[in-house]
Design a protein around this motif. Structure first.
Motif, mmCIF file in Angstrom:
data_model
loop_
_atom_site.group_PDB
_atom_site.id
_atom_site.type_symbol
_atom_site.label_atom_id
_atom_site.label_comp_id
_atom_site.label_asym_id
_atom_site.label_seq_id
_atom_site.Cartn_x
_atom_site.Cartn_y
_atom_site.Cartn_z
ATOM 1 N N PRO A 108 -6.901 -10.718 7.600
ATOM 2 C CA PRO A 108 -6.429 -9.592 8.424
ATOM 3 C C PRO A 108 -5.640 -8.591 7.586
ATOM 4 N N LEU A 109 -5.483 -7.413 8.134
ATOM 5 C CA LEU A 109 -4.685 -6.386 7.472
ATOM 6 C C LEU A 109 -3.205 -6.756 7.551
ATOM 7 N N LEU A 110 -2.443 -6.265 6.589
ATOM 8 C CA LEU A 110 -0.999 -6.504 6.585
ATOM 9 C C LEU A 110 -0.360 -5.959 7.862
ATOM 10 N N VAL A 111 -0.795 -4.777 8.290
ATOM 11 C CA VAL A 111 -0.200 -4.159 9.482
ATOM 12 C C VAL A 111 -0.395 -5.038 10.708
ATOM 13 N N GLU A 112 -1.503 -5.772 10.751
ATOM 14 C CA GLU A 112 -1.758 -6.653 11.895
ATOM 15 C C GLU A 112 -0.784 -7.832 11.885
ATOM 16 N N LYS B 241 5.432 -1.003 4.326
ATOM 17 C CA LYS B 241 4.060 -0.505 4.485
ATOM 18 C C LYS B 241 3.873 0.851 3.830
ATOM 19 N N SER B 242 4.934 1.673 3.833
ATOM 20 C CA SER B 242 4.813 3.018 3.267
ATOM 21 C C SER B 242 4.557 3.003 1.762
ATOM 22 N N LEU B 243 4.821 1.883 1.115
ATOM 23 C CA LEU B 243 4.647 1.768 -0.337
ATOM 24 C C LEU B 243 3.257 1.261 -0.717
ATOM 25 N N LYS C 96 -2.827 1.745 3.286
ATOM 26 C CA LYS C 96 -2.835 1.440 4.713
ATOM 27 C C LYS C 96 -3.763 0.292 5.061
ATOM 28 N N THR C 97 -4.805 0.111 4.252
ATOM 29 C CA THR C 97 -5.801 -0.915 4.578
ATOM 30 C C THR C 97 -5.627 -2.203 3.763
ATOM 31 N N ILE C 98 -4.499 -2.380 3.132
ATOM 32 C CA ILE C 98 -4.292 -3.581 2.337
ATOM 33 C C ILE C 98 -4.292 -4.816 3.233
ATOM 34 N N LYS C 99 -4.952 -5.874 2.744
ATOM 35 C CA LYS C 99 -5.042 -7.115 3.502
ATOM 36 C C LYS C 99 -3.923 -8.073 3.076
ATOM 37 N N VAL C 100 -3.627 -9.002 3.950
ATOM 38 C CA VAL C 100 -2.557 -9.960 3.667
ATOM 39 C C VAL C 100 -2.846 -10.706 2.372
#
Length: 333
Positions: free
Chosen positions: A7-11, A36-38, A41-45
């Motif tokens: 999953p994505l980090l944001v998730e 997250k700002s660093l 946006k689509t980086i995965k866990v």
């Protein structure tokens, strides 16, 4: 784990936020957004590396945040990664990368405010309104003066003075109650202190002027204008100011100063601990016990050291109060 199914980090961070509430959630959300700002946006866990956390450390260091604060801010991030396998089946075998944490200096701020510095700072803060000085700024100086001196007289943390309410003061019995505020362990610990003459003058002044429930601040928090006034008063006399300078004076230095003064004036450590509300007490404390007489002694020590001579500047009731500065100064010669 299968990186394509990661999953994505944001998730993951959102999943963690959904389990939190109150102030902890507010703080975690701010940290997560900064982190997250660093990153893309689509980086995965599964794509996270130690260097990503180092970027966060460096950013917060540029923000002039202490190492201790950065380490606390990393806690919700670590918790989110450790719960990854519970939130997403595809991360069952996931192991977070090593997370670098900034080292905390073992050198603690041990600064105290000397007698001469106390007099200089308080006289600068208590001084009448200057020519062309806005009334609001002069008022802020005076409020900062009574705030600082009350902290000196009670060995209190700034947050404790800021939260002091009308209902905490019993002038008839001569007692003020101060609730601990530093940590979850000290919060709820209430100490009852004898109201000395200078404390009474300050409290009567604040009771007559404070419009809300809090005596020294409008909302129970130290005001930005008070930090400004304190900084200007220090710098006007060449006194270092600031929490990031080990030799700098801040509001909490008043607590260090008062506690040191109690010990130097041979107030026994059990009584000093009861007076200041310190939870961490040494073995010496088991062999002595505070009582009303020794608590009165502790209050009188701080009255003699922190009060009296500054009342001439205070003039809360409009009358001149004789200064004993010359007598006190002779004791330091």
């Amino acid at each position: 784990e299968d990186r394509t199914q990661s999953p994505l980090l944001v998730e993951l961070l959102q999943k963690k936020l959904d389990t939190m509430a109150g102030p902890d959630r507010v703080r975690a959300k701010r940290v997560f957004n900064d982190f997250k700002s660093l990153l893309p946006k689509t980086i995965k866990v599964s794509e996270l590396e130690s260097s990503d956390f180092e970027k966060y450390n460096q950013k917060r260091q540029r923000d002039k945040v202490s190492a201790a604060t950065i380490r606390r801010e990393l806690v919700p991030l670590v918790a989110a990664l450790n719960s990854a396998s519970l939130s997403f089946p595809s991360l069952k075998k996931y192991r977070p990368p090593a997370i670098p944490r900034p080292a905390i200096s073992k050198l603690r701020k041990t600064r105290t405010i000397t007698f001469g510095e106390r007099r200089a700072i308080l006289e600068a803060l208590y001084a009448p309104a200057r020519q062309c000085e806005a009334p609001a700024k002069a008022n802020a100086r005076h409020e900062t003066a009574v705030f600082l001196q009350f902290a000196l007289l009670t060995a209190s943390r700034p947050g404790e003075v800021a939260k002091l309410k009308h209902t905490d003061v019993d002038l008839y019995s001569g007692i003020v109650q101060i609730a601990g505020t530093k940590t979850k362990y000290s919060t709820g610990v209430v100490r009852y202190l004898v109201i000395t003459p200078t404390m009474e003058r300050i409290l009567r002044d604040r009771i007559s002027k404070a419009p809300g429930e809090y005596l020294f601040t409008p909302n129970g928090r130290v005001q930005a204008r008070m930090y400004v006034a304190m900084k200007e008063a220090c710098e006007a006399h060449g006194i270092k100011y600031g929490k990031h300078d080990r030799d700098g004076v801040i509001f909490n230095t008043a607590r260090h100063t008062a506690t040191t003064t109690l010990v130097q004036n041979q107030v026994d450590t059990k009584t000093a601990g009861a007076f200041t509300g310190h939870a961490d007490q040494t073995m010496t404390l088991h062999y002595s016990h505070p009582n009303k007489q020794t608590l009165d002694q502790a209050a009188n020590v701080l009255e003699q050291e922190m009060g009296g001579d500054f009342e001439a500047v205070l003039r809360l009731d409009g009358e001149e109060v004789p200064s004993d500065f010359e007598n006190k100064r002779s004791r330091y010669a």
